[in-house]
Design an enzyme around this catalytic site. Structure first.
Site, mmCIF file in Angstrom:
data_model
loop_
_atom_site.group_PDB
_atom_site.id
_atom_site.type_symbol
_atom_site.label_atom_id
_atom_site.label_comp_id
_atom_site.label_asym_id
_atom_site.label_seq_id
_atom_site.Cartn_x
_atom_site.Cartn_y
_atom_site.Cartn_z
ATOM 1 C CG ASN A 1 -1.818 -1.224 1.241
ATOM 2 O OD1 ASN A 1 -1.869 -1.991 0.289
ATOM 3 N ND2 ASN A 1 -2.499 -1.428 2.354
ATOM 4 C CB SER B 1 -7.890 -1.355 -51.111
ATOM 5 O OG SER B 1 -8.910 -2.254 -51.486
#
Length: 441
Positions: free
Chosen positions: A142, A318
């Site tokens: 922590n 493409s």
């Protein structure tokens, strides 16, 4: 070749581990429990955690606590890890329960076993070097985990701020280069008034400049850390000399002006600073998306679109339409921006769900924040090198579109009045040449 196995025990039972495995039973349990097959904990966070462990070891060595030679060996091992010599040993999932405990234990166990190897012992001899009693001494997940996250974030913010500076400069170069190219300005995608292409790029540069400054300034909030606060920020089970000494060592190791938080419990339980940083990353993402989308539109065509600029052709566009080339870098930048915005939502939600003295969802905050930083850093560099610096203006097309528009008529409004100019445009049927003639009359 037969693998030799050894066992480790904890309160839940016993697990067999290969002798060459650097992590231990706690990491093994985490691997079994959080088997998301998503991605591992970010290495920048791991390195920052290792830096914290090194700082702790050097502090204990300095104040004369611990077993002879152990902390010296721990610091040496940390240096090896920071050189990337044990990356494969850090195996915890980025998303895990326990507020990051599994990642902290992964680091503790790897450092302990590498230290044992350095001292000439077999892995798992935790009576000599213990992952918790020695490597994690006076620490808690922590305080070390959020401290490490702050360090990693600052280091990456500095790089991102520098990348923004380079991007800003590239845009300013184009601002000057395109200063004399007059084109049609647009508001709401409709013809507006004449501007220069340079003015557009100058505006982009200003937006990125603000992002650069915001990211530079937010480091101040990240420099306050809760190291030494242990579990809830009040320093339980940590020696006083260690608590006050480790921050000095950490400053020296990182070169960052870190400071002990005035109220470590605040830093332990509240994560609003990470929300603030994420919000600024989102602001940068918004600006990058806007710029990238503008460039896509200005590049559109080459015959059926605006085509005021030409982006560098980078790859086939493409699989079925020969000759098509797409604006792939702006599209990539836009997708990065979308991910950063999504990460910001995750960070905000996780930070809001911290209950009482700890936020259990810090791993999500850490992973999302560091991912956003990495993505934006790389995207800004690619955007600059593969797009902005290579843009070519289509001067004649800018002139053509401007001449096809009635945008110039707005300049006559102060002298003739809005309604009269509007009537002239309507009377001309939107024909620019006829508008000119009527205005002259």
């Amino acid at each position: 070749m037969m693998m030799t196995m050894g066992s480790e025990k904890d309160k839940l039972g016993e697990i067999l581990l290969e002798d060459e495995t650097l992590y231990g039973i706690h990491t093994a349990r985490a691997m079994a429990n959080f088997k998301l097959e998503h991605k591992r904990t970010n290495l920048q966070l791991i390195y920052a955690l290792v830096t914290v462990k090194k700082a702790a070891a050097l502090t204990y060595q300095k104040i004369g606590l611990g077993k002879d030679g152990v902390y010296e060996a721990v610091a040496k091992v940390c240096d090896l890890i920071l050189l990337g010599k044990a990356d494969d040993a850090f195996v915890t999932e980025a998303l895990q329960g326990g507020a990051g405990t599994s990642t902290n234990m992964n680091v503790n166990e790897v450092i302990a076993n590498l230290t044992l190897r350095e001292l000439g012992h077999e892995r798992g001899r935790y009576d000599i070097v213990h992952p918790l009693d020695d490597v994690n001494r006076g620490q808690s997940t922590n305080d070390v985990y959020p401290t490490a996250l702050r360090i990693a974030a600052i280091q990456m913010l500095r790089k991102l701020s520098e990348a923004c500076a380079r991007l800003q400069q590239a845009l300013q170069v184009k601002e000057n280069e395109f200063d004399s190219i007059v084109k049609l300005g647009r508001t709401e995608l409709m013809d507006a008034i004449p501007i220069t292409l340079g003015q557009e790029f100058g505006s982009y540069a200003q937006a990125v400049a603000r992002d650069r400054w915001r990211l530079y300034k937010v480091e101040e909030r990240l420099r306050q850390v809760n190291i030494g606060g242990t579990a809830v920020g009040i320093g339980s089970n940590a020696e006083r000399k260690y608590r006050f000494g480790v921050i000095e060592v950490l400053r020296e190791l990182t070169g960052i002006g870190l400071a002990q938080a005035e109220y470590p419990m605040d830093i332990t339980q509240n994560n609003d600073v990470f929300v603030e940083v994420s919000g600024l990353l989102k602001a940068l993402a918004v600006n990058l998306m806007k710029i990238a989308n503008d460039l896509r539109l200005m590049n559109s065509g080459p015959k059926g679109g605006i085509s005021e600029i030409t982006l560098a052709p980078l790859q086939m566009g493409s699989t079925i339409m020969p000759g098509k080339v797409n604006p792939v870098i702006p599209e990539m930048v836009m997708q990065v921006s979308m991910r950063v915005m999504a990460n910001d939502a995750a960070i905000s939600t996780a930070a809001a769900h911290g209950e009482f003295e700890l936020n259990a969802f810090l791993p999500l905050i850490a992973d999302s924040l560091l991912e956003s930083l990495e993505l934006l850093l790389n995207a800004a560099e690619l955007f600059r090198v593969k797009c902005i610096e290579l843009i070519k203006p289509n001067t004649e097309r800018c002139k053509e579109l401007l001449e096809l528009s009635c945008a110039f008529a707005a300049a006559y409004t102060p002298s003739l009045g809005y309604d009269k100019v509007s009537g002239i445009i309507e009377k001309s049927g939107g024909n620019p040449q006829r508008v000119k003639e009527l205005l002259e009359e």
